[in-house]
Design a protein around this motif. Structure first.
Motif, PDB file in Angstrom:
ATOM      1  N   ARG A  46       0.771  -1.356   0.161  1.00  0.00           N
ATOM      2  CA  ARG A  46      -0.130  -0.143   0.322  1.00  0.00           C
ATOM      3  C   ARG A  46       0.941   1.226   0.543  1.00  0.00           C
ATOM      4  NH1 ARG A  46      -3.816  -2.099   4.663  1.00  0.00           N
ATOM      5  NH2 ARG A  46      -4.248  -4.413   3.650  1.00  0.00           N
ATOM      6  N   SER A  47       1.896   1.442   0.436  1.00  0.00           N
ATOM      7  CA  SER A  47       3.145   2.414   0.764  1.00  0.00           C
ATOM      8  C   SER A  47       3.277   2.694  -0.492  1.00  0.00           C
ATOM      9  CB  SER A  47       4.209   2.330   1.551  1.00  0.00           C
ATOM     10  OG  SER A  47       4.518   1.065   0.844  1.00  0.00           O
ATOM     11  N   ILE A  58       5.902   9.977   6.349  1.00  0.00           N
ATOM     12  CA  ILE A  58       6.661   9.210   6.925  1.00  0.00           C
ATOM     13  C   ILE A  58       6.667   7.421   6.685  1.00  0.00           C
ATOM     14  CG2 ILE A  58       6.917   8.860   9.270  1.00  0.00           C
ATOM     15  CD1 ILE A  58       5.984  11.675   9.889  1.00  0.00           C
ATOM     16  N   TRP A  59       5.183   7.067   6.588  1.00  0.00           N
ATOM     17  CA  TRP A  59       5.009   5.661   6.366  1.00  0.00           C
ATOM     18  C   TRP A  59       6.074   5.361   5.466  1.00  0.00           C
ATOM     19  CZ3 TRP A  59       2.919   2.663  10.095  1.00  0.00           C
ATOM     20  CH2 TRP A  59       3.128   1.208   9.359  1.00  0.00           C
ATOM     21  N   ASN A  60       5.674   5.776   3.834  1.00  0.00           N
ATOM     22  CA  ASN A  60       6.065   5.093   2.822  1.00  0.00           C
ATOM     23  C   ASN A  60       7.930   4.640   3.499  1.00  0.00           C
ATOM     24  OD1 ASN A  60       3.578   5.397   1.723  1.00  0.00           O
ATOM     25  ND2 ASN A  60       3.709   6.408   0.932  1.00  0.00           N
ATOM     26  N   VAL A 135      12.684   0.837  13.145  1.00  0.00           N
ATOM     27  CA  VAL A 135      11.406   1.808  12.627  1.00  0.00           C
ATOM     28  C   VAL A 135      10.910   1.246  11.454  1.00  0.00           C
ATOM     29  CG1 VAL A 135      10.246   3.819  12.412  1.00  0.00           C
ATOM     30  CG2 VAL A 135      11.419   3.603  14.307  1.00  0.00           C
ATOM     31  N   VAL A 138       9.767  -2.071  11.651  1.00  0.00           N
ATOM     32  CA  VAL A 138       8.452  -2.816  12.013  1.00  0.00           C
ATOM     33  C   VAL A 138       7.729  -2.362  10.581  1.00  0.00           C
ATOM     34  CG1 VAL A 138       6.461  -1.717  13.587  1.00  0.00           C
ATOM     35  CG2 VAL A 138       8.773  -2.249  14.620  1.00  0.00           C
ATOM     36  N   ILE A 139       7.649  -1.276   9.818  1.00  0.00           N
ATOM     37  CA  ILE A 139       6.744  -0.330   8.597  1.00  0.00           C
ATOM     38  C   ILE A 139       7.485  -1.805   7.611  1.00  0.00           C
ATOM     39  CG2 ILE A 139       6.509   1.180   7.807  1.00  0.00           C
ATOM     40  CD1 ILE A 139       6.708   2.688  10.107  1.00  0.00           C
ATOM     41  N   LEU A 142       5.076  -5.125   8.381  1.00  0.00           N
ATOM     42  CA  LEU A 142       3.790  -4.368   8.920  1.00  0.00           C
ATOM     43  C   LEU A 142       3.188  -4.399   7.138  1.00  0.00           C
ATOM     44  CD1 LEU A 142       3.202  -2.333  11.469  1.00  0.00           C
ATOM     45  CD2 LEU A 142       2.499  -4.665  10.971  1.00  0.00           C
ATOM     46  N   ASP A 143       4.045  -3.337   6.218  1.00  0.00           N
ATOM     47  CA  ASP A 143       3.646  -3.433   5.098  1.00  0.00           C
ATOM     48  C   ASP A 143       3.359  -4.313   3.545  1.00  0.00           C
ATOM     49  OD1 ASP A 143       3.098  -0.831   4.605  1.00  0.00           O
ATOM     50  OD2 ASP A 143       4.315   0.203   2.960  1.00  0.00           O
TER      51      ASP A 143
ATOM     52  N   ARG B   5      -6.589   3.334   7.545  1.00  0.00           N
ATOM     53  CA  ARG B   5      -5.153   3.260   7.418  1.00  0.00           C
ATOM     54  C   ARG B   5      -4.741   4.630   7.961  1.00  0.00           C
ATOM     55  NH1 ARG B   5      -5.320   1.664   2.193  1.00  0.00           N
ATOM     56  NH2 ARG B   5      -5.669   4.103   1.785  1.00  0.00           N
ATOM     57  N   ARG B   9      -1.901   3.760  11.127  1.00  0.00           N
ATOM     58  CA  ARG B   9      -0.495   4.376  10.503  1.00  0.00           C
ATOM     59  C   ARG B   9      -0.481   5.163  11.626  1.00  0.00           C
ATOM     60  NH1 ARG B   9       0.431   5.029   4.515  1.00  0.00           N
ATOM     61  NH2 ARG B   9       0.380   3.314   3.564  1.00  0.00           N
ATOM     62  N   ILE B  12       1.040   3.586  14.747  1.00  0.00           N
ATOM     63  CA  ILE B  12       1.826   2.931  14.658  1.00  0.00           C
ATOM     64  C   ILE B  12       3.067   4.077  15.323  1.00  0.00           C
ATOM     65  CG2 ILE B  12       3.519   1.557  14.238  1.00  0.00           C
ATOM     66  CD1 ILE B  12       0.565  -0.493  12.690  1.00  0.00           C
ATOM     67  N   LEU B  13       2.989   4.888  14.578  1.00  0.00           N
ATOM     68  CA  LEU B  13       4.631   6.424  14.323  1.00  0.00           C
ATOM     69  C   LEU B  13       4.486   6.469  16.108  1.00  0.00           C
ATOM     70  CD1 LEU B  13       4.250   7.780  10.879  1.00  0.00           C
ATOM     71  CD2 LEU B  13       5.686   6.267  11.607  1.00  0.00           C
ATOM     72  N   LEU B  16       6.288   4.460  17.901  1.00  0.00           N
ATOM     73  CA  LEU B  16       7.861   3.949  17.681  1.00  0.00           C
ATOM     74  C   LEU B  16       8.386   5.428  18.078  1.00  0.00           C
ATOM     75  CD1 LEU B  16       7.502   2.286  14.696  1.00  0.00           C
ATOM     76  CD2 LEU B  16       8.130   1.082  16.496  1.00  0.00           C
TER      77      LEU B  16
END
Lengths: 541, 173
Positions: A46-47, A58-60, A135, A138-139, A142-143, B5, B9, B12-13, B16
């Motif tokens: 999804r990222s 940030i997530w991506n 981090v 984890v991400i 999950l992704d 989502r 997200r 979670i962030l 962390l």
């Protein structure tokens, strides 16, 4: 919403390459490929699709494996850099760190210090790098694990022709006349521990799907490991202190709030003895010379009674005598005291004799405790010695004056005033090791060095680590993940009947040779051709 | 769906970031050698000075306390001693107490030092417990304690006459 509905009726999240259900190719650019990229089952990471809010950005960023690899590379480089010069905790503590680095390593040392590399492993940016790896771990996981799980859960038995045709192992044969053949195939697959699902005469045989979770289990282990490392900073979880204690000395044990005290009665270094320790050691001992058998501190543990504040004489109650050897610590109050270092023969007492320089007649001896010298030593008959100055670690300072470098008697020196019946005003003499100076002219008397008594010093480490089991748990889970992903392969075989042909495709995440051998065995004698390897590698082989 | 989502997200962030933030914070407070925090009550101690008089910090509530740790082999300590002594005379009737603590040398060495520099303020020898309580590492170090027993300031390094005076004024009740 940007969902994609496949012709099979399954609704896929936006960004899906292969339909989760039937495997039909949904991405335009994948259609022309001869073989499919089966990573993550063609699911939508999804990222890679949404990039709207700052949170998504940030997530991506952390979701990218490329970023993760770079973080690891940077951390490795930084770690290497920290080993070029010793870190600040390993240099002598008696002068400021910057001076030490400059004196020892010149401009490079100074730069090293100024850039903060002297304490690299506790620096904020190093910790931030490690934390970023955590981090990212984890991400990234999950992704990938969520869509992969979805795709494997939603997969249908009847897969799209385009999906089958683009698998690495693929073949089309004439359909067998009787259903008996299919029964043989399924029973053979079953005996090879495949799970078999049938739908309209089509077959999906699958085994060891759990192997796909290996990397993620492994990452969970790593994250637990990192959490363990993090907990070391939580007060009370981790203690690592040094306690130097001389023979005869009583000291408070660090981290016990002055509740426990330790006396060092004796420190022993024992060597292997050729006679006593048996012949087996003889050759080795002859070759190596002295070999240490034991480092041991004989100690007494005391507990403080009542409430005293620092500086007051505490009332101590003996708890027990104990012996601390390497790997056999003394345990008290959740702490373990290990024998880790020692110093032999530290000067403790020095004795001198007051003598007439001419005749050599002695008028008595004095013994000076180097840690607590007395001011006056009376020798009787009108003879006495006064200690005017004492320099335990003697040196001349910048002004040429006698001074001491520290409180440890490494190089003791004294200024004595010697009094005798015929010298009632006294004579002054400066006495250091191998050196006597008479600053006020020629003396009649002198202090003659008689001997020394020495003491041993034990270096103990006071340690507590409540994070150890977490690190252990993390390590075990890590290894389970490795084994799970490495020793099992996720294998799938699709058999689909189209008109009067039978289409067979096979996929595995690793060890294609193994899958091919399995297929050969399964289709042997059924009249169905074993599917061929369509990859470059397969055609060559 | 998209909203959920975003929420997940964000959560979670946040978790962390909190973990990372705490680790960094804990790491830096660990590095901070000073165990004595400004604004907190100074750890109590009791030591006997070279004249045999016992000094207990908590007995000096109502007065400011200028607490200095030193050693005879510490050159900056030696240089600042005359300044402290001079200010001591000036402020002793103004409610400022001067206590100085040697970090565990022999009485002889300390007495010699007192004699050589003609020191008149109370000097005590600590075998280690008070140093542990105050987290002493580099010398000299000076703590300023106000009339309520609270630490007003801690200063590592050599003092000048001007700073000594300024410090004493700071804790003058």
């Amino acid at each position: 919403m940007n969902e994609v509905k496949c012709e099979c009726g399954h609704v896929n999240p936006h960004g899906t390459v292969l339909c989760e259900s039937c495997g039909k190719v949904l991405e335009e650019k994948e259609i022309n490929k001869q073989l499919l990229d089966m990573r993550y089952e063609g699911s939508a990471r999804r990222s890679q699709t949404y990039n709207k809010t700052i949170i998504d950005k940030i997530w991506n960023f952390f979701s990218s494996v490329k970023v993760g690899v770079w973080l690891i590379v940077l951390t490795l480089l930084a770690s290497i850099f920290g080993t070029i010069l010793p870190q600040v905790m390993y240099i002598p503590q008696n002068i400021p760190a910057i001076e030490h680095y400059e004196n020892e390593y010149g401009w490079f040392g100074k730069l090293y210090y100024e850039l903060g590399f002297h304490n690299l492993y506790s620096s904020w940016w190093y910790l931030l790098l490690i934390a970023s790896i955590g981090v990212s771990l984890v991400i990234c996981s999950l992704d990938r694990v969520v869509p992969l799980y979805r795709a494997l859960k939603n997969q249908r038995v009847t897969r799209h022709e385009g999906f089958l045709r683009r698998q690495r192992l693929f073949g089309v044969s004439e359909a067998p006349q009787s259903d008996e053949v299919y029964k043989t195939i399924t029973s053979k697959l079953g005996s090879k521990r495949y799970n078999i699902r049938e739908e309209n005469g089509n077959i999906l045989a699958e085994k060891n799907r759990f192997s796909r979770w290996g990397p993620y289990i492994n990452h969970i282990g790593l994250i637990i490991f990192l959490i363990g490392g993090m907990l070391r900073f939580v007060p009370g979880m981790y203690v690592d202190k040094t306690l130097w204690i001389r023979e005869g000395e009583t000291k408070a044990i660090p981290e016990t709030d002055g509740q426990y005290y330790l006396t060092n009665n004796q420190f022993i270094v024992e060597l292997y003895d050729k006679e006593k320790d048996g012949e087996v050691f003889e050759q080795a001992l002859e070759r190596a010379g002295g070999v240490v058998k034991t480092y041991q501190a004989n100690v007494t543990l005391y507990e403080k009674e009542g409430d005293t504040i620092p500086g007051e004489q505490p009332e101590l109650v003996k708890v027990r005598d104990d012996e601390i050897r390497v790997n056999e610590p003394l345990k008290v109050d959740g702490l373990a005291l290990y024998q880790v270092d020692y110093k032999l023969n530290e000067l403790h007492k020095m004795s001198f004799s007051l003598q007439d320089k001419e005749t050599g007649d002695s008028f008595g001896d004095i013994q000076i405790d180097l840690f607590n010298p007395e001011e006056q030593y009376d020798l009787g008959n009108g003879y006495s010695v006064e200690v005017k100055s004492y320099f335990p670690d003697f040196e001349f300072d910048e002004d040429g004056e006698p001074a001491t470098k520290s409180r440890v008697p490494n190089n003791p020196a004294f200024v004595f005033e010697m009094k005798a019946p015929d010298k009632p005003d006294g004579e002054v003499s400066f006495v250091a090791i191998q050196e006597t100076i008479e600053p006020l002219g020629d003396n009649k008397y002198k202090m003659t060095f008689k001997g020394v008594e020495t003491n041993n010093v034990s270096g103990l480490t006071v340690r507590k680590d409540l994070t150890l089991w977490i690190l252990g748990l993390g390590g075990v889970i890590f290894m389970i993940g490795v084994a799970q992903g490495a020793y099992w392969n996720h294998r799938r075989i699709w058999i689909r009947r189209i008109d009067n042909k039978v289409w067979i495709a096979g996929h595995t995440n690793k060890n294609w040779h193994g899958l091919r051998r399995e297929l050969e065995a399964v289709f042997d004698g059924t009249g169905i051709e074993v599917p061929e390897d369509q990859s470059e590698e397969g055609r060559k082989g | 769906m998209k909203r959920r989502r975003l929420v997940i997200r964000t959560m979670i962030l946040v978790v962390l970031a909190a973990a990372v933030g705490y680790t960094l914070y804990a790491n830096f407070t660990k590095d901070n050698v000073q165990k004595v925090a400004v604004g907190k009550t100074a750890p109590d101690f009791a030591l006997v000075d070279m004249n045999g008089q016992k000094h207990r910090l908590s007995d000096y509530r109502g007065e400011g306390v200028f607490l200095n740790f030193w050693a005879t082999w510490c050159k900056p300590c030696e240089r600042e001693m005359p300044y402290i002594d001079k200010s001591y005379h000036e402020f002793k009737d103004k409610g400022v107490k001067v206590l100085t603590v040697d970090v565990g040398e022999s009485e002889l060495a300390v007495n010699n030092f007192i004699e050589r520099h003609n020191l008149s303020f109370p000097v005590m020898i600590d075998k280690g417990e008070v140093q542990t309580a105050y987290g002493i590492n580099p010398l000299p170090i000076t703590f300023l304690i106000d009339k309520d027993g609270k630490v007003v300031r801690s200063h590592v390094g050599e003092l000048t006459q001007a700073t000594v005076n300024q410090f004493m004024e700071e804790i003058q009740p």
